[in-house]
Structure formats: structure tokens, C-alpha cells
Scaffold this active site. Structure first.
Site, short mmCIF file in Angstrom:
data_model
loop_
_atom_site.label_atom_id
_atom_site.label_comp_id
_atom_site.label_asym_id
_atom_site.label_seq_id
_atom_site.Cartn_x
_atom_site.Cartn_y
_atom_site.Cartn_z
N ASP A 103 -5.35 -2.48 6.17
CA ASP A 103 -5.64 -3.43 5.09
C ASP A 103 -5.03 -4.78 5.43
O ASP A 103 -4.60 -5.03 6.54
CB ASP A 103 -5.08 -2.90 3.77
CG ASP A 103 -3.62 -2.48 3.91
OD1 ASP A 103 -2.87 -3.17 4.63
OD2 ASP A 103 -3.22 -1.47 3.31
N TYR A 112 3.43 2.57 -1.54
CA TYR A 112 4.69 2.87 -0.86
C TYR A 112 5.76 3.14 -1.90
O TYR A 112 6.73 2.41 -2.03
CB TYR A 112 5.09 1.74 0.09
CG TYR A 112 4.20 1.65 1.30
CD1 TYR A 112 4.38 2.51 2.37
CD2 TYR A 112 3.17 0.72 1.36
CE1 TYR A 112 3.55 2.46 3.48
CE2 TYR A 112 2.33 0.65 2.46
CZ TYR A 112 2.52 1.52 3.52
OH TYR A 112 1.70 1.47 4.62
N ASP A 121 0.38 -3.82 7.28
CA ASP A 121 0.98 -2.51 7.52
C ASP A 121 0.06 -1.52 8.21
O ASP A 121 0.50 -0.73 9.02
CB ASP A 121 1.46 -1.90 6.19
CG ASP A 121 0.30 -1.50 5.30
OD1 ASP A 121 -0.55 -2.36 4.99
OD2 ASP A 121 0.23 -0.32 4.89
N GLU A 134 -6.99 6.03 9.67
CA GLU A 134 -6.26 4.78 9.47
C GLU A 134 -4.98 4.77 10.29
O GLU A 134 -4.21 5.73 10.29
CB GLU A 134 -5.91 4.57 7.99
CG GLU A 134 -5.29 3.21 7.73
CD GLU A 134 -5.10 2.91 6.24
OE1 GLU A 134 -4.96 1.74 5.90
OE2 GLU A 134 -5.09 3.87 5.44
#
Length: 626
Positions: free
Chosen positions: A83, A232, A80, A477
């Protein structure tokens, strides 16, 4: 990777073809270059066995045993963000938004040469989602977990963290996850209908099953897959995903059941009630409201028109909020960027800008403007604001920083991303251990050894400040769902509009020239006396083969050649064997819709139809000139 996201409360009609010129909003930025680079980011996020045509060469195969301990093949898909976890909800949203980008702006992507790459990116995701849905009422929604993954800093090729797989089923429901995955499958089925009809049909089968699963066994997915809650969490619940999935299934199938679902459940599920100031992987209301507004503008409201008007009111609440012209407006930085939250704010910027872009084109096609609390807003003003957000991202900001890695001269060099921050295993195959990665690579103060081309990072804070540091995960990120809606906006800005009616059924370009010549359109049969007043022109604009039968999309242009205004137009159409959009039918004749009652001198209107035969016979039965 997001840990928390606030929940902010609060066919087609007949159109004038006004000779719209292409609107390639060229300026200081090369949107074509940005589009090409943005697509490359998805190749860096691939999990599984990488294909031979992989262009991001510093990545290698990874996650090759995913799903094995659960007895299912879950190899593939996307990581995603920075990571090595595969989270189903944001991945499915990423696929939906990439598909929507092609549905709206596939022609522009085709002209840029990037359509094939975006199709590959979508299929990489849908191939995985098909695997993740092995039974009608079973869907795997996560592989790996954020806690063990965040304890380590390793290349995907070296992973030693947990690869446990987590699923939803009737005893452990997840309507939001199943609904979003249904939306992704349905949207992608539209995209592949021309290029791979059999695959499109398979996607649609999964979409049907997943929607049924989501609606029948209701519940939030993070109550079943609890390891997702820290990363999430479904703050908005599942009602928005049920409507979102229904809207995409109606768009993919034209099945009245899904239109009825939107009409009958708009109030109960919040589609007519929530006025939003954000749109993203969690909160879909503004997206579904935009889709329903398009249906309404395309004349498909029918008996649900009063309900769909409420959806449209909320869609326009969102647009006005973004523009700063509503009753509750989105926050902006001093430099003009939409600002929602500190952690990965960029996701909201790109998603909002996409909705503004498509809504601008919908309004232009309908000949309408946006009514906000501060007054009327032209479609061009919506597009101009979306462009300002894109330009900010690409470097027109107080820091003169591009927030797309690899674009411009000043972009983030220390991205919070495991794979890009550690030397490629192809350069140095020495194993990087779980904690050793932190000591050797995470703590380095120099640039990443691998360029994460095209990645959109989290971006600046509320005051336009940004720190290019690897441990500054809130700002450095990237995420797939940052890039997905950005593809559509960049394609639109690079390729312009070309006067295409965004409310007519989607017409995607061919990847390769069609082998067989299109059937020539027969000349319309009509009263010769009309020749000097009205011109009718038919042409084939697309063709495809499905289940052994060739289907054709025909476009018919009616032009008023007289020096007067054309009224009371009545057309006769025979030998028509499929759906038609753009006219109102009464008995055996076709007319202007009630809201368009005349055609000025020199102007044209377009209607389209699809069937598996030669062109229909179109003729003028009667008309008047005033």
C-alpha cells in the site's frame, strides 16, 4: 499489511579459538544473489524524493507533501507493504532488524559488496524517523490511513488519498511505538559509529529521548493512533518494547542504567516470564531474551545473573520450539516451513530464522550447546534448521516455488502491490485514478508490469498451498519486515562464519581503505622464558574518528605453544586507557574467567580492548603447565 497478529502466550568472556573454518553453507542456492535482490526491495518501497543512485528505476517521487498539513516535514521513509501508508511501528522494527543484521554480519555483507547498499537502506529509514521525532515527547507514528488507502488502487506517484499525520505525545502516549523507535535509533547508532560518527551521535540522542518518553508516559500507541488498530494493532502491549529498547541502548552505550533496567524490570515487564513461539514487529520478547542471553554468555550478567538466566531460559524455549524439540512447538507445514498464521506467515519465518542463526553463533562462540526437552542440540543444528527455512523460501518446497520475487525461475508474478502492478509513470504518465486503478490494473490476470525484485511475499498456507493471484493479499503481499531479518541470514549463509567470536564487541568492515596506516603493535614485554610456551600477538583490527579523536580496536591472541595444558595464567596489562573484554580482572592483574580454567596445547584465546592510544603493554606474569 497485517490486520491482526495473534499473541502466542505460553564484556565478553575468554573463548577458545578452535580454528573454526568458514561455514559458507553453499548448496543449491546462490545466497549472495538472494541477498542483493532482497536489498533492492527496499528501494521500491521508498517514499519521498528518490536519490540519484536509485536503482529501481520504475519508481518515482511520491508523498512530497507528507506532514505539511501538520506543520512538520514527514517526507521520506518507507511504505510498509503493498500500500501507500507509512506505519511507524513496523517501519522502526524494519530498521532495527536491518541494523542487527549488519551488527552481526556486517563483515559478510562487506565481502559480498552489499554493505553500502544496506547502510543506505537503514539511513533512508532513520532520516525519516529523525523527522518524525521533532520534540523529545512528540513522535509521529503514521502518515496516511489504511481505510482510505485500501479504497483506492493507485501508484504512489498518483496518490489522492488522505495524507493525514498521526502522533503520540504525553497526553496521547504510545510506549510501544516510542520504544521500538528508540531501539531502531540505538541499533542504527551502533552501525553508523564507524562510518558517520556525528550521525551516530544524533541517532543516540533521539534514542535516549524516545526511551525516556516511552517509559515516562506509558500507554499503547494504538489507543492514541486509533486508525492503526485494524492494521498494526499492538496486541502484546508495550512492556516488551520497553525491555527491547533498554537492551539496544545498553548495547549501544554500555551505560549501566539500561542494564539495571533489564535486571530490575525483567519480572514486572515479562522478560523473564513469557515463553514465546513467535517474534515480529508486535511481539519482541524472544528478541530481547536473545539479546540478554548474549549478555549473559559474554559474562556481563554481574549481580543480575540469576535474573538474566531466566531471560535465557525463555530465549531457549523459543529456539527449542522452532526446532520442534520443546514442550510447546511451533507448527510446521508438511514441507517443513514454520507456520504461525495465514496472513503473511513469512514474517515469522524470517524473524525466527534470524534468531536461530545468531543464537547458533552465540553458542558456538561460548562453546555451549542448547538444552531442549528432547535433549541437547548443537549450534550447527540450529543453523541447519535456519538454512532449511531459507532454502524453502528460495524454492526447496513441494511447489518448487521461490517466494522471493525475481529469484529462480518460478516466483510470484501477480504481487499484491500497488506500485508494481500498475505501469510505471515513466512509461505511461497518464493519471491513474483511485477506483480506476482497481478496474484497469488490480483486476488484470497477467504478470505485473514492474518486477518487484527481492520482495518476500506472504507465502503458502498451512498445507504448502499457494495461489499467485493479486487479490490473494494473505499470500502475495510483501512487507519490509519480511525482508529485514532475511538480510542477516543470507549474509551469514553466503559469507560463512570465519571463526569470528560473536560475543566480542562488534567490528564492522571499512567501506573504503583507511587513509592512515594503523599504529603498529608493540611487542609485549615479558619473561623471555615464556617465549617457548606462550605466544602473544596484538594487532589493530579497526579504527575510527569521533569528535576529533582517533580510536583503535585491538585484538590480542594468547596461544599455548607448549605440549602441555596451560593453567593459572596471569597477565599484566599496562598503558590501557579504555574498556577491555575477554578477561577477568583482579587487582592489577588479569586472569581466565572462572568458567575457563585451562588452555589445551596448540589452542588460543582472544581478548579485545578499545582506546585512543598505541597498543597497551601485555605480558605474562605467571602460569603453570600440567
Amino acid at each position: 499489511m497485517d490486520k491482526t497478529v495473534g499473541f502466542c502466550i505460553k564484556m565478553a568472556p575468554l573463548f577458545l579459538v578452535l580454528g573454526i573454518l568458514p561455514l559458507a553453507l553453499a548448496g543449491g542456492h546462490d545466497y549472495g544473489e538472494a541477498l542483493s535482490k532482497s536489498i533492492l526491495f527496499f528501494e521500491a518501497q521508498r517514499s519521498g524524493y528518490l536519490p540519484r543512485n536509485q536503482r529501481v528505476q520504475w519508481r518515482g517521487n511520491s508523498g512530497l507533501n507528507d506532514g505539511k498539513i501538520s506543520g512538520v516535514d514527514l517526507v521520506g521513509g518507507y511504505y510498509d507493504a503493498g500500500d501507500n501508508v507509512k506505519f511507524g511501528l513496523p517501519m522502526a522494527f524494519t530498521i532495527t532488524m536491518m541494523s542487527w543484521s549488519i551488527i552481526e554480519y556486517g563483515r559478510q555483507m562487506g565481502s559480498s559488496g552489499e554493505l553500502g547498499n544496506v547502510l543506505d537502506a537503514i539511513k533512508w529509514g532513520t532520516d525519516y524517523l529523525i523527522k518524525a521525532h521533532p520534540q523529545p515527547y512528540v513522535l509521529y507514528g503514521e502518515v496516511g490511513d489504511g481505510d482510505t488507502d485500501h479504497y483506492c488502487w493507485q501508484r504512489p506517484e498518483d496518490m489522492t488519498t488522505s495524507r493525514a499525520a498521526y502522533r503520540i505525545d504525553p497526553s496521547h502516549p504510545g510506549s510501544d511505538l516510542a520504544g521500538e523507535t528508540a531501539a531502531a535509533m540505538a541499533a542504527a547508532s551502533i552501525v553508523f559509529r564507524r562510518y558517520n560518527p556525528a550521525y551516530s551521535a544524533e541517532l543516540l540522542k533521539h534514542a535516549y529521548q524516545l526511551f525516556d518518553f516511552a517509559d515516562k508516559y506509558r500507554g499503547k500507541y494504538d489507543g492514541s493512533i486509533t486508525v492503526a488498530q485494524k492494521y498494526y494493532r499492538s496486541v502484546s502491549g508495550y512492556a516488551d518494547e520497553l525491555l527491547w529498547a533498554a537492551a539496544w541502548l545498553y548495547k549501544a552505550t554500555n551505560n549501566q542504567y539500561y542494564l539495571n533496567y533489564l535486571g530490575k524490570n525483567g519480572d514486572a515487564l515479562g522478560g523473564t516470564g513469557w515463553g514465546m513461539t513467535e517474534f515480529g514487529w508486535d511481539v519482541k520478547y524472544a528478541g530481547v531474551q536473545t539479546l540478554v542471553a548474549k549478555l549473559l554468555m559474554a559474562g556481563k550478567g554481574g549481580g543480575y545473573t540469576p535474573v538474566f538466566e531466566k531471560y535465557q531460559e525463555k530465549a531457549e524455549f523459543f529456539m527449542c520450539s522452532c526446532l520442534g524439540k520443546g514442550t510447546r512447538n511451533a507448527q510446521r507445514t508438511p514441507g517443513g516451513l514454520i507456520f504461525r498464521q495465514r496472513w503473511n506467515n513469512m514474517q515469522f519465518v524470517t524473524s525466527a530464522s534470524f534468531l536461530l542463526t545468531v543464537y547458533s553463533d552465540y553458542l558456538s562462540s561460548a562453546g555451549k550447546s542448547l538444552k531442549c526437552a528432547s535433549g541437547y542440540v548443537s549450534p550447527s543444528e540450529l543453523l541447519s534448521f535456519a538454512k532449511s527455512q531459507v532454502d524453502y523460501i528460495l524454492g526447496d518446497n513441494p511447489r518448487a516455488t521461490s517466494y522471493m520475487v525475481g529469484y529462480g525461475n518460478n516466483y510470484p508474478k501477480q504481487v499484491h502491490h500497488r506500485a508494481s502492478s500498475i505501469v510505471s509513470y515513466k512509461v505511461n504518465p497518464s493519471f491513474v485514478s483511485c477506483r480506476g486503478g482497481y478496474a484497469t490494473w488490480f483486476s488484470r490476470k497477467s504478470s505485473d508490469p514492474n518486477l518487484l525484485m527481492g520482495a518476500l511475499v506472504g507465502g503458502p498456507d498451512a498445507y504448502d498451498n499457494f495461489a499467485d493471484q493479486r487479490d490473494n493479499y494473505e499470500q502475495t503481499e510483501p512487507a519490509t519486515y519480511n525482508n529485514a531479518p532475511f538480510l542477516g541470514i543470507l549474509a551469514r549463509l553466503h559469507g560463512g562464519h570465519s571463526g569470528y567470536n560473536q560475543l566480542l564487541p562488534v567490528e564492522l568492515p571499512s567501506l573504503k581503505p583507511i587513509a592512515s596506516q594503523p599504529i603498529p603493535a608493540r611487542k609485549p614485554v615479558g619473561n623471555p622464558a615464556t617465549a617457548n610456551s606462550i605466544a602473544l600477538e596484538q594487532k589493530v583490527t579497526a579504527s575510527w574518528v569521533f569528535q576529533g579523536k582517533t580510536y583503535y580496536r585491538y585484538s590480542t591472541i594468547v596461544t599455548n605453544k607448549s605440549t602441555k595444558t596451560l593453567k593459572d595464567l596471569k597477565l599484566s596489562i599496562s598503558k590501557l586507557y579504555g574498556p577491555l573484554w575477554g578477561l577477568t580482572k583482579a587487582g592489577n592483574s588479569y586472569f581466565f574467567p572462572a568458567w575457563i580454567n585451562s588452555l589445551p596445547s596448540g589452542k588460543s584465546i582472544e581478548f579485545v580492548y578499545i582506546h585512543s592510544a598505541s597498543p597497551a603493554d601485555v605480558s605474562v606474569s605467571s602460569y603453570s603447565l600440567v
